[in-house]
Write an enzyme that holds these catalytic residues in place. Structure first.
Site, PDB file in Angstrom:
ATOM      1  CB  THR A  87      44.237  52.012  48.513  1.00 44.12           C
ATOM      2  OG1 THR A  87      43.147  51.478  47.754  1.00 44.12           O
ATOM      3  CG2 THR A  87      44.678  53.314  47.873  1.00 44.12           C
ATOM      4  CE1 TYR A 119      37.829  45.185  50.233  1.00 45.16           C
ATOM      5  CE2 TYR A 119      39.804  45.478  51.569  1.00 45.16           C
ATOM      6  CZ  TYR A 119      39.132  45.654  50.378  1.00 45.16           C
ATOM      7  OH  TYR A 119      39.753  46.286  49.331  1.00 45.16           O
ATOM      8  CE  LYS A 132      36.756  48.654  49.868  1.00 42.19           C
ATOM      9  NZ  LYS A 132      38.199  49.012  49.908  1.00 42.19           N
ATOM     10  CB  ILE A 158      35.737  51.964  51.439  1.00 43.33           C
ATOM     11  CG1 ILE A 158      35.008  51.901  52.787  1.00 43.33           C
ATOM     12  CG2 ILE A 158      37.238  52.087  51.662  1.00 43.33           C
ATOM     13  CD1 ILE A 158      35.427  50.740  53.677  1.00 43.33           C
TER      14      ILE A 158
END
Length: 293
Positions: free
Chosen positions: A46, A134, A162, A202
Site C-alpha cells: 500500500t 506475508y 498476514k 493489517i
C-alpha cells in the site's frame, strides 16, 4: 513482548511533485493514532515500497516511527536474495526503533516450498526482531503453503502471518495450531477472518473511518457478534469501492479529498478513475450518515 492484534494500518506514502511529503505522512499517522489504531506498517505494498529507493524508505520509516509514539511499527521487507534481506533486517534494527518486519516470499522467482522455508529461516536467524510472514500470492506469484508456515512457527522470531491467500483451510490450520497469530490481510475478508479467530488485521481501508474499524475489532473481542455483523455490512461498500481499482489509487484519492495528502502516485501506478472515486465518495458519505464522526 509485542502483541500482533487489533487494527494495524499499512500506510500509504504521500507524494507531492514527485517527492516524499513527510509532513503529510506524519499528520496521517497522528490522525490514525488519535482514532485508536493499534499499529502501523511502513513500506508495504500500500505504501508503494517497490517504487521507493533505499533513502526514501528510510525517511518514510523514520517519520512513521517518530509520529507513532508508543504504537508499534512494522517495516516491510522483500527481495529475491535471503542474505541481502537478512542484512537489511539487521541494519534497519540498528538505526530505527521498530517492532519487527513484514516479510514476503521472494517475488517473481516462484521457488519451491523448501526454498521459501530456507528464505524465511535465513532472515529470521539474522533478524533481532519479530517477523510477520506475508502470504500474498497475487503479488509474489507463489504461496507460502500452510505446511511451510507451520514449520516456520517453530522459529522463535516468526510470530504471525498476514494472510492474503484467500484460503480458509490455511487460516483454519494456523488457528488450530495456535503458535502463529493470524492477521487478516484481504480487507474484503476481514469479517470472516475475525470470525474464524484472527487476532487482528493489517487493513488499508482503515485509513478512512479508523474509528469504525477499531470498533469492529472491539465488538469481536467482546463477542458482540450481531453488532459486529451489522457494522461490517455498513463498511463493506466502502471496502469494495476502495479495491475496485489497484490499491492504493482509490485510497489516495479519498485521502486527498479529506485534505490529508496530494492525489499522487508513482509510475507505473496511475490515479483512480473518476467513476471509482465517485463510488467511494458515495460509500463514505453513506457510512458517515449512519455513523456521524
Amino acid at each position: 513482548m509485542i502483541q500482533f492484534s487489533g487494527v494495524w494500518v499499512p500506510l500509504v506514502t504521500p507524494l507531492r511533485h514527485g517527492a516524499l511529503d513527510l509532513p503529510a505522512l506524519s499528520g496521517l499517522v497522528e490522525h490514525l493514532s488519535a482514532h485508536g489504531v493499534h499499529g502501523f506498517v511502513a513500506c508495504g505494498s500500500t505504501g508503494e515500497a517497490a517504487l521507493l529507493d533505499d533513502d526514501e524508505q528510510q525517511a518514510v520509516l523514520r517519520t512513521i516511527v517518530e509520529a507513532a509514539g508508543d504504537r508499534p511499527v512494522l517495516m516491510g521487507l522483500s527481495g529475491p536474495r535471503p542474505a541481502q534481506v537478512a542484512e537489511r533486517a539487521k541494519r534497519l534494527a540498528e538505526h530505527h526503533r521498530i517492532a519487527g518486519y513484514l516479510v514476503t516470499a521472494p517475488a517473481y522467482l516462484k521457488p519451491a516450498q523448501a526454498g521459501i522455508l530456507d528464505f524465511f529461516t535465513a532472515v529470521a536467524d539474522a533478524s533481532p526482531l519479530p517477523i510477520v510472514a506475508y502470504d500474498i500470492p497475487a503479488r509474489t506469484g507463489v504461496r507460502i503453503e500452510p505446511s511451510t508456515l507451520l514449520a516456520l512457527a517453530a522459529h522463535p522470531r516468526i510470530r504471525a502471518v498476514k494472510d492474503c491467500s484467500a484460503d480458509v483451510g490455511a487460516a483454519t490450520a494456523l488457528l488450530d495450531d495456535g503458535r502463529l497469530a493470524l492477521l487478516a490481510g484481504n480487507d474484503d475478508e476481514l469479517f470472516a477472518q475475525l470470525a474464524l479467530g484472527a487476532s487482528g488485521s493489517i487493513t488499508a481501508s482503515a485509513h478512512l473511518r479508523p474509528d469504525l474499524f477499531v470498533r469492529l475489532h472491539r465488538l469481536f473481542a467482546e463477542q458482540r457478534l450481531a453488532e459486529a455483523r451489522t457494522l461490517w455490512y455498513r463498511l463493506r461498500p466502502l471496502i469494495t469501492a476502495l479495491f475496485a481499482e489497484p490499491n492504493p489509487a482509490p485510497l489516495k484519492a479519498m485521502l486527498a479529498s479529506e485534505g490529508r495528502l496530494a492525489d499522487e502516485l508513482r509510475a507505473p501506478m496511475t490515479a483512480a478513475s473518476a467513476g471509482c472515486v465517485e463510488r467511494a465518495r458515495q460509500a463514505l458519505a453513506a457510512l458517515d450518515a449512519q455513523f456521524p464522526r
